[in-house]
Scaffold this motif. Structure first.
Motif, PDB file in Angstrom:
ATOM      1  N   ALA A  59      11.689  -4.140   3.768  1.00  0.00           N
ATOM      2  CA  ALA A  59      10.593  -4.282   2.804  1.00  0.00           C
ATOM      3  C   ALA A  59      10.385  -2.973   2.053  1.00  0.00           C
ATOM      4  CB  ALA A  59       9.312  -4.675   3.527  1.00  0.00           C
ATOM      5  N   VAL A  60       9.897  -3.081   0.823  1.00  0.00           N
ATOM      6  CA  VAL A  60       9.640  -1.889   0.017  1.00  0.00           C
ATOM      7  C   VAL A  60       8.428  -1.146   0.577  1.00  0.00           C
ATOM      8  CG1 VAL A  60      10.719  -2.814  -2.068  1.00  0.00           C
ATOM      9  CG2 VAL A  60       8.275  -3.186  -1.676  1.00  0.00           C
ATOM     10  N   SER A  61       8.402   0.164   0.390  1.00  0.00           N
ATOM     11  CA  SER A  61       7.358   0.993   0.998  1.00  0.00           C
ATOM     12  C   SER A  61       5.957   0.633   0.503  1.00  0.00           C
ATOM     13  CB  SER A  61       7.641   2.480   0.780  1.00  0.00           C
ATOM     14  OG  SER A  61       7.620   2.781  -0.589  1.00  0.00           O
ATOM     15  N   LEU A  62       5.824   0.182  -0.730  1.00  0.00           N
ATOM     16  CA  LEU A  62       4.527  -0.237  -1.236  1.00  0.00           C
ATOM     17  C   LEU A  62       3.948  -1.348  -0.360  1.00  0.00           C
ATOM     18  CD1 LEU A  62       2.334  -0.144  -3.456  1.00  0.00           C
ATOM     19  CD2 LEU A  62       3.713  -1.804  -4.729  1.00  0.00           C
ATOM     20  N   TRP A  63       4.799  -2.219   0.134  1.00  0.00           N
ATOM     21  CA  TRP A  63       4.367  -3.341   0.964  1.00  0.00           C
ATOM     22  C   TRP A  63       4.052  -2.882   2.391  1.00  0.00           C
ATOM     23  CZ3 TRP A  63       3.486  -7.904  -1.396  1.00  0.00           C
ATOM     24  CH2 TRP A  63       3.166  -8.997  -0.587  1.00  0.00           C
ATOM     25  N   THR A  64       4.918  -2.073   2.947  1.00  0.00           N
ATOM     26  CA  THR A  64       4.738  -1.665   4.352  1.00  0.00           C
ATOM     27  C   THR A  64       3.558  -0.724   4.544  1.00  0.00           C
ATOM     28  OG1 THR A  64       6.316   0.157   4.131  1.00  0.00           O
ATOM     29  CG2 THR A  64       7.186  -1.964   4.907  1.00  0.00           C
ATOM     30  N   SER A  65       3.113  -0.085   3.483  1.00  0.00           N
ATOM     31  CA  SER A  65       2.015   0.880   3.599  1.00  0.00           C
ATOM     32  C   SER A  65       0.659   0.287   3.212  1.00  0.00           C
ATOM     33  CB  SER A  65       2.305   2.108   2.728  1.00  0.00           C
ATOM     34  OG  SER A  65       2.369   1.740   1.364  1.00  0.00           O
ATOM     35  N   THR A  66       0.592  -1.041   3.021  1.00  0.00           N
ATOM     36  CA  THR A  66      -0.651  -1.684   2.603  1.00  0.00           C
ATOM     37  C   THR A  66      -0.950  -2.899   3.478  1.00  0.00           C
ATOM     38  OG1 THR A  66       0.609  -2.894   0.933  1.00  0.00           O
ATOM     39  CG2 THR A  66      -0.510  -0.907   0.193  1.00  0.00           C
ATOM     40  N   ASP A  67      -2.180  -3.420   3.356  1.00  0.00           N
ATOM     41  CA  ASP A  67      -2.591  -4.564   4.181  1.00  0.00           C
ATOM     42  C   ASP A  67      -2.547  -5.863   3.378  1.00  0.00           C
ATOM     43  OD1 ASP A  67      -4.850  -4.539   2.549  1.00  0.00           O
ATOM     44  OD2 ASP A  67      -6.183  -3.774   4.099  1.00  0.00           O
ATOM     45  N   ASP A  68      -2.971  -6.966   4.015  1.00  0.00           N
ATOM     46  CA  ASP A  68      -2.879  -8.284   3.382  1.00  0.00           C
ATOM     47  C   ASP A  68      -3.671  -8.374   2.080  1.00  0.00           C
ATOM     48  OD1 ASP A  68      -1.253  -9.176   5.436  1.00  0.00           O
ATOM     49  OD2 ASP A  68      -2.895 -10.087   6.570  1.00  0.00           O
ATOM     50  N   ALA A  69      -4.871  -7.807   2.044  1.00  0.00           N
ATOM     51  CA  ALA A  69      -5.671  -7.844   0.815  1.00  0.00           C
ATOM     52  C   ALA A  69      -4.963  -7.089  -0.302  1.00  0.00           C
ATOM     53  CB  ALA A  69      -7.061  -7.270   1.061  1.00  0.00           C
ATOM     54  N   ASP A  70      -4.384  -5.943   0.039  1.00  0.00           N
ATOM     55  CA  ASP A  70      -3.617  -5.187  -0.960  1.00  0.00           C
ATOM     56  C   ASP A  70      -2.394  -5.973  -1.413  1.00  0.00           C
ATOM     57  OD1 ASP A  70      -5.266  -2.918  -1.091  1.00  0.00           O
ATOM     58  OD2 ASP A  70      -4.245  -1.980   0.609  1.00  0.00           O
ATOM     59  N   HIS A  71      -1.748  -6.675  -0.500  1.00  0.00           N
ATOM     60  CA  HIS A  71      -0.570  -7.470  -0.862  1.00  0.00           C
ATOM     61  C   HIS A  71      -0.941  -8.501  -1.930  1.00  0.00           C
ATOM     62  CE1 HIS A  71       1.207  -6.575   3.383  1.00  0.00           C
ATOM     63  NE2 HIS A  71       1.301  -5.541   2.567  1.00  0.00           N
ATOM     64  N   ALA A  72      -2.087  -9.150  -1.759  1.00  0.00           N
ATOM     65  CA  ALA A  72      -2.529 -10.135  -2.752  1.00  0.00           C
ATOM     66  C   ALA A  72      -2.767  -9.460  -4.106  1.00  0.00           C
ATOM     67  CB  ALA A  72      -3.793 -10.837  -2.270  1.00  0.00           C
ATOM     68  N   ARG A  73      -3.369  -8.283  -4.081  1.00  0.00           N
ATOM     69  CA  ARG A  73      -3.606  -7.553  -5.337  1.00  0.00           C
ATOM     70  C   ARG A  73      -2.287  -7.105  -5.966  1.00  0.00           C
ATOM     71  NH1 ARG A  73      -8.458  -6.217  -2.578  1.00  0.00           N
ATOM     72  NH2 ARG A  73      -7.539  -4.559  -1.337  1.00  0.00           N
ATOM     73  N   ILE A  74      -1.347  -6.691  -5.140  1.00  0.00           N
ATOM     74  CA  ILE A  74      -0.039  -6.267  -5.643  1.00  0.00           C
ATOM     75  C   ILE A  74       0.666  -7.423  -6.351  1.00  0.00           C
ATOM     76  CG2 ILE A  74       2.293  -5.577  -4.925  1.00  0.00           C
ATOM     77  CD1 ILE A  74       0.838  -3.913  -2.669  1.00  0.00           C
ATOM     78  N   VAL A  75       0.699  -8.581  -5.697  1.00  0.00           N
ATOM     79  CA  VAL A  75       1.364  -9.740  -6.305  1.00  0.00           C
ATOM     80  C   VAL A  75       0.629 -10.166  -7.573  1.00  0.00           C
ATOM     81  CG1 VAL A  75       2.068 -12.137  -5.962  1.00  0.00           C
ATOM     82  CG2 VAL A  75       2.357 -10.481  -4.105  1.00  0.00           C
ATOM     83  N   GLY A  76      -0.699 -10.134  -7.547  1.00  0.00           N
ATOM     84  CA  GLY A  76      -1.465 -10.443  -8.757  1.00  0.00           C
ATOM     85  C   GLY A  76      -1.109  -9.501  -9.895  1.00  0.00           C
ATOM     86  N   SER A  77      -0.889  -8.224  -9.560  1.00  0.00           N
ATOM     87  CA  SER A  77      -0.517  -7.255 -10.603  1.00  0.00           C
ATOM     88  C   SER A  77       0.891  -7.524 -11.124  1.00  0.00           C
ATOM     89  CB  SER A  77      -0.639  -5.819 -10.093  1.00  0.00           C
ATOM     90  OG  SER A  77       0.393  -5.490  -9.196  1.00  0.00           O
ATOM     91  N   PHE A  78       1.785  -8.045 -10.276  1.00  0.00           N
ATOM     92  CA  PHE A  78       3.118  -8.406 -10.754  1.00  0.00           C
ATOM     93  C   PHE A  78       3.012  -9.473 -11.847  1.00  0.00           C
ATOM     94  CE2 PHE A  78       5.251  -7.358  -6.407  1.00  0.00           C
ATOM     95  CZ  PHE A  78       5.139  -6.008  -6.669  1.00  0.00           C
ATOM     96  N   PHE A  79       2.170 -10.494 -11.607  1.00  0.00           N
ATOM     97  CA  PHE A  79       1.952 -11.511 -12.636  1.00  0.00           C
ATOM     98  C   PHE A  79       1.346 -10.865 -13.885  1.00  0.00           C
ATOM     99  CE2 PHE A  79       2.021 -14.739  -9.148  1.00  0.00           C
ATOM    100  CZ  PHE A  79       2.875 -15.658  -9.732  1.00  0.00           C
ATOM    101  N   HIS A  80       0.269 -10.115 -13.685  1.00  0.00           N
ATOM    102  CA  HIS A  80      -0.492  -9.552 -14.804  1.00  0.00           C
ATOM    103  C   HIS A  80       0.336  -8.618 -15.682  1.00  0.00           C
ATOM    104  CE1 HIS A  80      -4.007  -8.061 -16.966  1.00  0.00           C
ATOM    105  NE2 HIS A  80      -3.554  -6.837 -16.768  1.00  0.00           N
ATOM    106  N   VAL A  91      -5.745 -16.224  -5.786  1.00  0.00           N
ATOM    107  CA  VAL A  91      -5.254 -16.027  -4.423  1.00  0.00           C
ATOM    108  C   VAL A  91      -5.879 -17.073  -3.514  1.00  0.00           C
ATOM    109  CG1 VAL A  91      -5.124 -14.434  -2.469  1.00  0.00           C
ATOM    110  CG2 VAL A  91      -5.122 -13.544  -4.810  1.00  0.00           C
ATOM    111  N   ARG A  92      -5.089 -17.626  -2.606  1.00  0.00           N
ATOM    112  CA  ARG A  92      -5.596 -18.551  -1.586  1.00  0.00           C
ATOM    113  C   ARG A  92      -5.049 -18.134  -0.223  1.00  0.00           C
ATOM    114  NH1 ARG A  92      -8.043 -20.005  -5.434  1.00  0.00           N
ATOM    115  NH2 ARG A  92      -8.334 -22.079  -6.273  1.00  0.00           N
TER     116      ARG A  92
END
Length: 116
Positions: A59-80, A91-92
């Motif tokens: 996994a990329v370091s951005l993912w391994t260094s963050t929690d589930d709530a951050d993961h949702a924000r990260i994926v949302g930012s990928f879309f945005h 997010v659900r």
């Protein structure tokens, strides 16, 4: 690569496009989400599902260094940030629940609709 034989060369050709439990390994997520927007029909849906399970060495370091709530924000930012064609991501938490509460691994879905 634009000439790859498996790439769909037609724009606006899918009603739904998904990424299931692999977003944590993307090394070029904006390119992937931009391509998702390109091939999704107007009004179509982009869906990204993930859990907190992963191979930490892959996994990329951005993912391994963050929690589930951050993961949702990260994926949302990928879309945005990948394309102005996506509406605001939602997010659900789809973790399976029973009468005692959650059971099994947490599971989340981030999705966005392509603007009409």
């Amino acid at each position: 690569k634009k000439n790859h034989p498996f790439l769909n060369k037609q724009e606006n050709s899918f009603d739904v496009i998904t990424n299931c439990v692999s977003v944590d390994y993307l090394t070029k997520p904006f390119e992937v989400f931009t391509e998702m927007a390109r091939v999704t029909k107007p009004g179509g849906l982009g869906i990204c599902a993930f859990s907190n399970r992963m191979f930490p060495t892959k996994a990329v370091s951005l993912w391994t260094s963050t929690d589930d709530a951050d993961h949702a924000r990260i994926v949302g930012s990928f879309f945005h940030y990948s394309s102005a064609e996506w509406e605001a991501a939602e997010v659900r938490d789809i973790t399976r629940a029973n009468i005692f509460g959650s059971s099994g691994d947490p599971m989340y879905v981030v999705f966005a609709r392509k603007k009409k």
